[in-house]
Structures are given as C-alpha cells and as structure tokens.
Write a protein that holds these residues in place. Structure first.
Motif, mmCIF file in Angstrom:
data_model
loop_
_atom_site.group_PDB
_atom_site.id
_atom_site.type_symbol
_atom_site.label_atom_id
_atom_site.label_comp_id
_atom_site.label_asym_id
_atom_site.label_seq_id
_atom_site.Cartn_x
_atom_site.Cartn_y
_atom_site.Cartn_z
ATOM 1 N N LEU A 12 0.912 -1.201 -0.146
ATOM 2 C CA LEU A 12 0.060 -0.034 0.022
ATOM 3 C C LEU A 12 0.845 1.217 -0.101
ATOM 4 N N THR A 14 0.895 5.529 -0.344
ATOM 5 C CA THR A 14 0.151 6.708 -0.235
ATOM 6 C C THR A 14 0.654 7.656 -1.359
ATOM 7 N N CYS A 39 -4.552 4.418 -3.988
ATOM 8 C CA CYS A 39 -6.104 4.830 -3.916
ATOM 9 C C CYS A 39 -6.303 5.740 -5.207
ATOM 10 N N PRO A 72 -10.656 3.275 -1.351
ATOM 11 C CA PRO A 72 -10.749 3.061 0.002
ATOM 12 C C PRO A 72 -12.218 3.212 0.639
ATOM 13 N N PRO A 75 -12.436 7.123 2.737
ATOM 14 C CA PRO A 75 -11.212 7.955 2.521
ATOM 15 C C PRO A 75 -11.030 9.385 3.002
ATOM 16 N N ASN A 100 -16.797 2.192 -5.545
ATOM 17 C CA ASN A 100 -15.541 1.461 -6.297
ATOM 18 C C ASN A 100 -15.676 1.823 -7.774
#
Length: 199
Positions: A12, A14, A39, A72, A75, A100
């Motif tokens: 993951l 960011t 994301c 997410p 979020p 999504n």
C-alpha cells in the motif's frame, strides 16, 4: 507464510508526497512486494494523471511491477459517491454500490485519456474490485470523443483509449457479474482478472 509462492504481497503506497512514495515502493519491492496498491482519488488537489506523479509511474515501470488501484472504504480525500450521497436518504444503497466503480471509471479515464499510459508504455495497471462491465462502454465513449476532438486538442495521444487499455491494463470481474459478457466484443477478454476478497 503458508504458501509464499502463491500468496504474494502488494504494498500500500500513499500519494501524499511523490518522493516518499517512490522510496517506499523501492523498499517494498526489495522486501518481496510484487505490486503497488494505490487509492485512485485526488490528493492535495492533484489528479492521478498529474505530471507530479510521473516519478512513481517511472519507478513502477522500471521495476516491472503493476500499479493496482483500489478505492478505500473510508477515504480522507474526495470520493464522488460519498461526497454526493453520504448523510442523505438511502445512503447505503447509493454510496456503497457506486463507490468503487465510479472511482475506477475516473481512474481508467485519467490513465487512458490523461496521458499516463502514453508517457509510460510499459506500465502495467490493474483496477480492482470495481467490476468491469462498464469498461467497454467507457473506452468506447472516450474513443468517440477522441475522434471528434481530433489530434489538434490532444496531439500527444498516439492511441485510442481502448488501445491503451488493451496494451497495459486489467479490470477485475466478480464471480456473478453477468453483465460483463460483452467484454470479448471489444477485444478485452485478455484484460480481465478474477476478483475475490481474501480468503
């Protein structure tokens, strides 16, 4: 750890600070990650096709690992269905079914029509847990607009959005997604992976 040859990690990452994202991507891959999970929502006012993120796309391309977009559940950054419907009547039926797919529609649009896949022709991208039946429609619609606006408005784009997706992208199909049956009509049968939540 039961079967590390079959179950592999996707790190993951960011997008708040691109230099830190690149450093973390390198660290994660060095420690066994086989993909980067991100994301797709805007962060600090930047869309994912902003040139600011090019160092991360370059690093993923160089390491030959896929970028995996997954919205997410909660979020901190903008999210279309949440921002539009949360706190209003029937929010459970409006926020969750749309979250999504709508965020993935925007992500596919940004990468295929925003120039990322033109700039990074070996980058591999997956759009996960957002269904896939909408992919042919979206790529067809963007292709129609690309044809109408012509190269005068987007001279850097050498392929149609559908061709970028066919060359570099994958969507995920759910086991009961019966409306996905027209994907082969658009030459997308090799651009789909099966989606299931662990385990």
């Amino acid at each position: 750890k039961a079967d590390p040859k079959r179950l592999k990690a996707s790190a993951l990452i960011t997008l708040h600070e691109v230099d830190l994202a690149v450093a973390e991507a390198k660290r994660a891959v060095k420690n066994g990650a086989v993909g980067l999970s991100l994301c797709p929502e805007p962060i600090h006012g930047r869309q994912i096709h902003d040139h600011y993120f090019d160092p991360l796309w370059q690093e993923a391309q160089d390491m030959n690992i896929p970028i995996c977009f997954h919205p997410p559940a909660r979020p901190e950054q903008p999210q279309v269905s949440k921002d539009r419907f949360e706190g209003h009547p029937n929010q459970a039926l409006l926020v969750n079914p749309l979250r999504n797919p709508v965020e993935q529609i925007l992500a596919v649009s940004a990468l295929c029509a925003g120039g990322v896949l033109q700039r990074f022709p070996r980058l591999k991208v997956a759009f996960l847990e957002g269904n896939c039946a909408w992919i042919p429609w979206l790529l067809w619609r963007m292709g129609e607009y690309a044809e109408l606006t012509g190269v005068a408005e987007h001279p850097e784009m050498k392929l149609e959005p559908l061709e970028y997706f066919q060359r570099q992208c994958w969507g995920s199909v759910e086991c009961d997604e019966v409306v996905a049956k027209n994907l082969p009509d658009f030459g997308l049968e090799d651009n789909i992976v099966f989606s299931s939540l662990y385990p």
